[in-house]
Design a protein around this motif. Structure first.
Motif, PDB file in Angstrom:
ATOM      1  N   VAL C 114      -2.430-106.719 -14.214  1.00 45.59           N
ATOM      2  CA  VAL C 114      -3.311-106.439 -15.231  1.00 45.59           C
ATOM      3  C   VAL C 114      -3.665-107.257 -16.167  1.00 45.59           C
ATOM      4  N   LEU C 115      -4.681-107.664 -16.661  1.00 50.16           N
ATOM      5  CA  LEU C 115      -5.153-108.604 -17.522  1.00 50.16           C
ATOM      6  C   LEU C 115      -4.863-107.960 -19.103  1.00 50.16           C
ATOM      7  N   SER C 116      -5.402-106.843 -19.427  1.00 53.78           N
ATOM      8  CA  SER C 116      -5.097-106.218 -20.525  1.00 53.78           C
ATOM      9  C   SER C 116      -5.362-104.889 -20.395  1.00 53.78           C
ATOM     10  N   HIS C 117      -4.757-103.819 -21.388  1.00 59.36           N
ATOM     11  CA  HIS C 117      -4.566-102.601 -21.307  1.00 59.36           C
ATOM     12  C   HIS C 117      -4.249-102.164 -22.826  1.00 59.36           C
ATOM     13  N   SER C 118      -4.855-100.845 -23.068  1.00 62.53           N
ATOM     14  CA  SER C 118      -4.211-100.077 -24.199  1.00 62.53           C
ATOM     15  C   SER C 118      -3.853 -98.814 -23.945  1.00 62.53           C
ATOM     16  N   GLU C 119      -2.695 -98.881 -22.958  1.00 65.51           N
ATOM     17  CA  GLU C 119      -2.473 -97.245 -22.741  1.00 65.51           C
ATOM     18  C   GLU C 119      -1.405 -97.171 -23.254  1.00 65.51           C
ATOM     19  N   THR C 120      -0.861 -95.805 -23.331  1.00 61.69           N
ATOM     20  CA  THR C 120       0.314 -95.383 -24.056  1.00 61.69           C
ATOM     21  C   THR C 120       1.684 -95.965 -23.758  1.00 61.69           C
ATOM     22  N   PRO C 121       2.415 -96.549 -24.742  1.00 62.25           N
ATOM     23  CA  PRO C 121       3.612 -97.450 -24.180  1.00 62.25           C
ATOM     24  C   PRO C 121       4.547 -96.326 -23.717  1.00 62.25           C
ATOM     25  N   GLY C 122       5.323 -96.514 -22.397  1.00 64.09           N
ATOM     26  CA  GLY C 122       6.131 -95.575 -22.013  1.00 64.09           C
ATOM     27  C   GLY C 122       5.606 -94.646 -20.953  1.00 64.09           C
ATOM     28  N   LEU C 123       4.156 -94.409 -20.739  1.00 64.26           N
ATOM     29  CA  LEU C 123       3.328 -93.705 -20.035  1.00 64.26           C
ATOM     30  C   LEU C 123       2.101 -94.630 -18.974  1.00 64.26           C
ATOM     31  N   GLY C 124       1.160 -94.522 -19.795  1.00 68.80           N
ATOM     32  CA  GLY C 124       0.200 -95.294 -19.000  1.00 68.80           C
ATOM     33  C   GLY C 124       0.513 -96.785 -18.798  1.00 68.80           C
ATOM     34  N   ALA C 125       1.259 -97.299 -19.813  1.00 68.38           N
ATOM     35  CA  ALA C 125       1.607 -98.926 -19.892  1.00 68.38           C
ATOM     36  C   ALA C 125       2.401 -99.007 -18.733  1.00 68.38           C
ATOM     37  N   LYS C 126       3.101 -98.076 -18.213  1.00 69.41           N
ATOM     38  CA  LYS C 126       3.647 -98.478 -16.984  1.00 69.41           C
ATOM     39  C   LYS C 126       2.919 -99.126 -15.721  1.00 69.41           C
ATOM     40  N   CYS C 127       1.907 -99.071 -15.612  1.00 67.25           N
ATOM     41  CA  CYS C 127       0.670 -99.481 -14.677  1.00 67.25           C
ATOM     42  C   CYS C 127       1.022-101.054 -14.574  1.00 67.25           C
ATOM     43  N   SER C 128       1.668-101.479 -15.601  1.00 65.13           N
ATOM     44  CA  SER C 128       2.020-103.379 -15.437  1.00 65.13           C
ATOM     45  C   SER C 128       3.298-103.429 -15.190  1.00 65.13           C
ATOM     46  N   THR C 129       4.272-102.363 -14.996  1.00 58.42           N
ATOM     47  CA  THR C 129       5.709-102.554 -14.919  1.00 58.42           C
ATOM     48  C   THR C 129       6.215-101.816 -13.600  1.00 58.42           C
ATOM     49  N   ASP C 130       5.749-100.487 -13.295  1.00 55.87           N
ATOM     50  CA  ASP C 130       6.150 -99.766 -12.495  1.00 55.87           C
ATOM     51  C   ASP C 130       5.968-100.401 -10.860  1.00 55.87           C
ATOM     52  N   GLU C 131       7.317-100.635 -10.448  1.00 55.94           N
ATOM     53  CA  GLU C 131       7.318-101.405  -9.367  1.00 55.94           C
ATOM     54  C   GLU C 131       6.656-100.523  -8.084  1.00 55.94           C
ATOM     55  N   HIS C 132       6.932 -99.217  -8.030  1.00 58.77           N
ATOM     56  CA  HIS C 132       6.402 -98.564  -6.696  1.00 58.77           C
ATOM     57  C   HIS C 132       4.993 -98.507  -6.860  1.00 58.77           C
ATOM     58  N   PHE C 133       4.412 -98.287  -8.267  1.00 60.05           N
ATOM     59  CA  PHE C 133       2.914 -98.117  -8.386  1.00 60.05           C
ATOM     60  C   PHE C 133       2.257 -99.519  -7.993  1.00 60.05           C
ATOM     61  N   MET C 134       2.737-100.284  -8.546  1.00 59.25           N
ATOM     62  CA  MET C 134       2.224-101.971  -8.212  1.00 59.25           C
ATOM     63  C   MET C 134       2.584-102.265  -6.738  1.00 59.25           C
ATOM     64  N   ALA C 135       3.340-101.876  -6.141  1.00 57.08           N
ATOM     65  CA  ALA C 135       3.644-102.275  -4.805  1.00 57.08           C
ATOM     66  C   ALA C 135       2.802-101.778  -3.730  1.00 57.08           C
ATOM     67  N   GLN C 136       2.329-100.583  -4.081  1.00 61.71           N
ATOM     68  CA  GLN C 136       1.129 -99.779  -3.044  1.00 61.71           C
ATOM     69  C   GLN C 136      -0.164-100.689  -2.836  1.00 61.71           C
ATOM     70  N   TRP C 137      -0.321-101.486  -4.066  1.00 62.89           N
ATOM     71  CA  TRP C 137      -1.757-102.362  -3.782  1.00 62.89           C
ATOM     72  C   TRP C 137      -1.359-103.373  -2.833  1.00 62.89           C
ATOM     73  N   LYS C 138      -0.257-103.995  -2.780  1.00 60.27           N
ATOM     74  CA  LYS C 138      -0.350-105.190  -1.960  1.00 60.27           C
ATOM     75  C   LYS C 138      -0.503-104.877  -0.409  1.00 60.27           C
ATOM     76  N   GLY C 139      -1.691-105.643   0.186  1.00 56.63           N
ATOM     77  CA  GLY C 139      -1.907-105.616   1.351  1.00 56.63           C
ATOM     78  C   GLY C 139      -2.797-104.101   1.772  1.00 56.63           C
ATOM     79  N   LEU C 140      -3.237-103.556   0.717  1.00 49.79           N
ATOM     80  CA  LEU C 140      -3.919-102.359   0.748  1.00 49.79           C
ATOM     81  C   LEU C 140      -5.236-102.424   1.848  1.00 49.79           C
ATOM     82  N   ASN C 141      -5.514-101.905   2.837  1.00 48.50           N
ATOM     83  CA  ASN C 141      -6.502-101.980   3.712  1.00 48.50           C
ATOM     84  C   ASN C 141      -7.579-100.893   3.055  1.00 48.50           C
ATOM     85  N   PRO C 142      -8.662-101.191   2.747  1.00 52.20           N
ATOM     86  CA  PRO C 142      -9.744 -99.950   2.338  1.00 52.20           C
ATOM     87  C   PRO C 142     -10.088 -99.089   3.621  1.00 52.20           C
ATOM     88  N   SER C 143     -10.008 -99.571   4.539  1.00 49.60           N
ATOM     89  CA  SER C 143     -10.574 -98.904   5.838  1.00 49.60           C
ATOM     90  C   SER C 143      -9.499 -97.762   6.437  1.00 49.60           C
TER      91      SER C 143
END
Lengths: 200, 197, 191
Positions: C114-143
């Motif tokens: 995440v470069l910058s965001h203005s999401e709610t602290p404790g809710l949407g702001a987790k997009c830059s800290t939540d490990e499970h959410f962030m891990a699922q992008w690694k090596g994601l193959n769109p096909s």
């Protein structure tokens, strides 16, 4: 359609007092009575819209071409202070009745951070309002500034109404005055949170 | 010497800008989502407060009465811009978190209030002490408020989580919690320090 | 104490103060410009480094895609293109959500940040800290995956109570993938 979204967003979703924490001092200071609250809201509305117009033009035609954006803070606050002074003088001359209604609030507005806050926000932040993120043009800025000040007025009038009733109630001694007012604003802010996410 | 110590300690409790004088409410509420944020905002304000107090007390005798407010505002705005530039250069992450509220220090009534009420009538060193006292009082209140909101809202202390990854009561990090926490802290402050009231 | 005011000394003092202050600020600006630019450059360099595998150097380019301009960093190692780091912005819950999406040359997501965001602290702001959410992008193959949150019948786990933020994040990644697909196509036709 976009203007409509701007208005809804600025009044309800991102209410300047209850969600953005701007202009709290006068919000707490003059909301004791409904009549002073409406007076102050009127003056703020007038000054925010006017100062946004002037600061947008200054930023766009003076600061940006010469890459002097770092002077924004100092330039804007001077413009706002001068503007408030000018509005005061002009109102006194041409419309004494309006001056009577708004006059005492005008000097207070220079240090109302809502005015400077909106002016800076409008020229530095990207807004979305349903479409792609973009900087606001002049018309959008004005609509945004006007709607924001309407939101200020709304919060102020609602709060003044509540506070008039609060004054008649038997409040614990330590809570009297500002503390109970703050707790009340907190509950009001919670109510306004219901609007969040309505306009992205 | 003891006089200057008094100036400093006075800002902490007796003239605490947040809980007693009720000044500078906007940054108090907006930037205290965590203890660290509150502390940074407090220190930023302290910086401007001390320097502008000193500068204003130095130039005050030469300033004509009728233009003293615009002159003070220009001086304060200069220090705020200086702070903005320095923070962008050396602490960009904090600058981003505090965002709009750094330039808004200009209209923080504490700064102009101290310039008007104290610095314009006193010497440079006394004004510096007054700035330090009031600034520390402000920093202290912001840190306490930030700490309380962080503990209740996020379940952590200065970023150290004691809930093991679970959520706190989110409302306290959001807007309503700011108002309610400040209200209750004010009650507590009144109870502790203003017994005679 | 305060001097008596007349037009001459008022104008003089105001002008002098303004001149002096702008001079100080001009000087400070000139002095801090370098560190400010360096800090910004370091931030992007760090973001690019985090979302792409090892590379020698990057070039900053932009492309018209999906109806707007996207900026991206093309990373090269030796003669080979390692991948692209695309700056992708969508609108989240509280405002803009800006991501740096790293996509390798074979069209697989390497990582996101995440470069910058203005999401709610404790809710949407987790997009830059939540490990499970962030891990699922690694090596994601769109096909292999449908790039939508589970609530929209996709394969992405949303952050609890922050579906809108998760949707915005997913859309930003999907846009970045589309941009890189367009880039790859262009390159092939150039060959």
């Amino acid at each position: 359609m976009e203007y409509f979204l701007i208005i809804i967003s600025a009044i309800f979703v991102n209410n300047i007092v209850l969600a953005q924490f701007l202009g709290i001092c006068p919000f707490l200071g003059v909301s004791n009575k409904l009549s002073t609250a409406t007076g102050m809201s009127g003056a703020v509305c007038f000054v925010i819209t006017l100062s946004t117009l002037v600061t947008w033009l200054i930023n766009h035609y003076l600061l940006e071409p010469f890459q002097l954006e770092f002077l924004q803070t100092i330039a804007f606050i001077l413009v706002i202070a001068a503007l408030v002074q000018m509005v005061e003088i002009i109102l006194k001359k041409i419309s004494p009745s309006l001056y009577q209604a708004l006059g005492i609030f005008l000097p207070l507005i220079t240090t109302n951070c809502a005015v400077l806050g909106v002016a800076i926000n409008v020229v530095t932040k990207q807004f979305t309002f349903g479409g792609e993120p973009h900087m606001l043009n002049l018309a959008e800025s004005l609509v945004y500034a006007f709607a924001t000040s309407l939101g200020y007025g709304l919060a102020m009038v609602i709060f003044a109404g509540i506070r008039e009733h609060l004054a008649l109630n038997d409040v614990p001694k330590s809570f009297k005055g500002v503390p109970i007012a703050l707790v009340t604003v907190g509950i009001l802010a919670m109510a306004f949170m219901g609007f969040s996410g309505m306009v992205k | 010497m003891s006089n200057r110590m008094k100036l400093i300690s006075g800002g902490l409790v007796k003239n605490n800008p947040t809980f007693v004088l009720l000044l500078g409410m906007c940054p108090t509420l907006a930037t205290t989502t965590s203890a660290i944020n509150g502390l940074s905002m407090g220190l930023a304000t302290l910086f401007v407060l001390v320097l502008s107090n000193m500068a204003i007390s130095a130039i005050a005798p030469a300033v004509p009465d009728k233009v003293h407010i615009p002159v003070y505002i220009v001086v304060i705005a200069t220090f705020v811009t200086l702070l903005q530039l320095l923070m962008q250069a050396f602490t960009p992450a904090i600058y981003e978190t505090l965002g709009l509220f750094i330039p808004l220090i200009v209209v923080n009534c504490i700064v102009l209030g101290r310039a008007e009420a104290f610095a314009s009538k006193n010497g440079v060193l006394d004004s510096a002490c007054d700035g330090i006292g009031v600034g520390l009082g402000f920093t202290l209140s912001l840190t306490v408020l930030g700490l309380v909101r962080e503990i209740l809202g996020a379940g952590s202390i200065f970023g150290w989580s004691f809930l093991g990854g679970r959520d706190g009561m989110l409302a306290f990090v959001l807007a309503p919690g700011a108002f309610i926490c400040l209200g209750y802290l004010m009650v507590l402050f009144n109870k502790l320090f203003n017994k005679e009231k | 104490m305060a001097k008596e005011s007349n037009l001459k000394n008022m104008a003089l003092v105001l002008t002098l103060v303004c001149l002096f202050c702008s001079a100080v600020l001009g000087g400070a600006y000139a002095l801090t410009k370098k560190p400010i630019d360096a800090a910004a450059a370091e931030k992007t360099a760090k973001a690019v480094g985090a979302v792409l595998p090892e590379f020698d150097e990057t070039s900053y380019e932009s492309v018209e895609a999906l109806g707007k301009t996207y900026n991206y960093y093309k990373a090269v190692k030796g003669d080979e293109t390692v991948g692209y780091a695309v700056e992708s912005t969508t609108s989240g819950f509280g405002g803009n959500l800006s991501l740096m999406v790293g996509i390798t040359a074979d069209g697989v997501v390497y990582n996101t940040t995440v470069l910058s965001h203005s999401e709610t602290p404790g809710l949407g702001a987790k997009c830059s800290t939540d490990e499970h959410f962030m891990a699922q992008w690694k090596g994601l193959n769109p096909s292999e995956k449908i790039l939508k949150v589970k609530q929209d019948n996709g394969d992405i786990d949303a952050i609890t109570a922050s579906t809108i933020t998760s949707r915005a994040y997913t859309l930003a990644v999907a846009n970045a993938l589309a941009v890189v697909a367009a880039l790859n196509k262009e390159e092939k036709s150039n060959e």
